[in-house]
Design a protein around this motif. Structure first.
Motif, PDB file in Angstrom:
ATOM      1  N   LYS A   4       0.843  -1.205   0.000  1.00 50.13           N
ATOM      2  CA  LYS A   4       0.000   0.000   0.000  1.00 50.13           C
ATOM      3  C   LYS A   4       0.870   1.245   0.000  1.00 50.13           C
ATOM      4  N   PRO A   5       0.371   2.351  -0.544  1.00 47.26           N
ATOM      5  CA  PRO A   5       1.148   3.602  -0.494  1.00 47.26           C
ATOM      6  C   PRO A   5       1.343   4.070   0.938  1.00 47.26           C
ATOM      7  N   GLU A  64       4.242  -3.025 -11.081  1.00 45.37           N
ATOM      8  CA  GLU A  64       4.333  -3.251  -9.638  1.00 45.37           C
ATOM      9  C   GLU A  64       5.682  -3.868  -9.288  1.00 45.37           C
ATOM     10  N   GLN A 123      13.686   2.752  -1.627  1.00 46.69           N
ATOM     11  CA  GLN A 123      13.533   2.133  -0.314  1.00 46.69           C
ATOM     12  C   GLN A 123      14.067   0.715  -0.350  1.00 46.69           C
ATOM     13  N   LEU A 145       9.829   4.624  -5.040  1.00 50.25           N
ATOM     14  CA  LEU A 145       8.565   5.299  -4.724  1.00 50.25           C
ATOM     15  C   LEU A 145       8.513   6.662  -5.401  1.00 50.25           C
ATOM     16  N   PHE A 182       1.711   9.575  -2.156  1.00 53.75           N
ATOM     17  CA  PHE A 182       2.674   8.574  -2.612  1.00 53.75           C
ATOM     18  C   PHE A 182       1.996   7.520  -3.480  1.00 53.75           C
ATOM     19  N   GLY A 183       2.772   6.976  -4.426  1.00 51.26           N
ATOM     20  CA  GLY A 183       2.354   5.776  -5.135  1.00 51.26           C
ATOM     21  C   GLY A 183       2.731   4.547  -4.324  1.00 51.26           C
ATOM     22  N   ALA A 184       2.278   3.383  -4.791  1.00 52.10           N
ATOM     23  CA  ALA A 184       2.529   2.134  -4.062  1.00 52.10           C
ATOM     24  C   ALA A 184       3.929   1.580  -4.316  1.00 52.10           C
TER      25      ALA A 184
END
Lengths: 112, 109
Positions: A41-42, B9, B38, B87, B99-101
């Motif tokens: 999840k964001p 993704e 990250q 991210l 933020f995006g996932a």
């Protein structure tokens, strides 16, 4: 210490416990943030502090209580949490509310 | 409501195989687009800020570009140490940051 530090790095607590997360920034910034990061999840923004004043609370349940005693320190007090609150809690800081944010390593929280 | 969508993704690359990550956004006025890296068990590490369409930033094997609707992060000749989740975040006119996932990149030697 440099950058943004967070303690503890890992925390396991029961649903009736009370605990606190601590964040300290050594960058001379004026804004500090709490985020929740769950798998896939964001990042979810929880709280924002600018010059020690809370400027944003994104509908966070009252079982999470932030405290910002000065521009360098930020706490997140936890009580009667739920298992779905298990996540990585990230602290960040920025020079002001508009610039890039610098993150700490996070606290991995598990609620049993 | 501001929206940030990252694709794919997940991305698996062979060492040296260049590729691009996409961040598409819908925002009420763009005040900045941020890229972060990250690593597992760590906090996001700031990479770039882009402010206007046509802007580009580079750092080692990474290059970020921005159009009016999306940003790309190009990874040129990646190495295994480039494996991470990347991210994207956008700041809108009301100063909210979304933020995006993320895209998880794995580079195999």
């Amino acid at each position: 210490e440099t950058g943004v530090t967070q303690t503890p790095r890992h925390l396991v607590m029961g649903m009736t416990n009370k605990k606190s997360l601590k964040c300290e920034q050594h960058l001379g910034h004026n804004a500090m943030y709490w985020y929740k990061q769950s798998a896939k999840k964001p990042l979810e923004l929880m709280f924002v502090y600018n010059f020690k004043e809370q400027t944003e609370n994104n509908s966070v349940p009252s079982r999470f209580s932030p405290e910002c005693p000065n521009s360098s320190h930020l706490f997140l007090h936890l009580h009667t949490l739920q298992p779905e609150d298990s996540a990585l809690y990230l602290c960040a800081s920025s020079f002001d509310g508009n610039n890039e944010q610098f993150f700490g390593p996070g606290t991995r929280l598990t609620v049993l | 409501e501001d929206q940030v969508t990252q694709s794919p993704e997940a991305l698996r690359l062979q060492e040296g195989e260049s590729s691009s990550l996409n961040c598409s956004y819908t925002v009420s006025g763009l005040r900045g687009l941020f890229w972060y890296r990250q690593d597992p068990g760590k906090g996001p590490e700031f990479l770039f800020t882009l402010y206007s369409a046509g802007e580009e930033k580079e750092k080692e094997r990474l290059k970020a570009t921005l159009t009016k609707k999306e940003s790309f992060l190009h990874i040129t000749a990646p190495k295994p140490e480039d494996s991470a989740t990347y991210l994207c975040a956008v700041r809108s006119n009301d100063y909210k940051l979304s933020f995006g996932a993320g895209t998880t990149v794995t580079v195999r030697a």
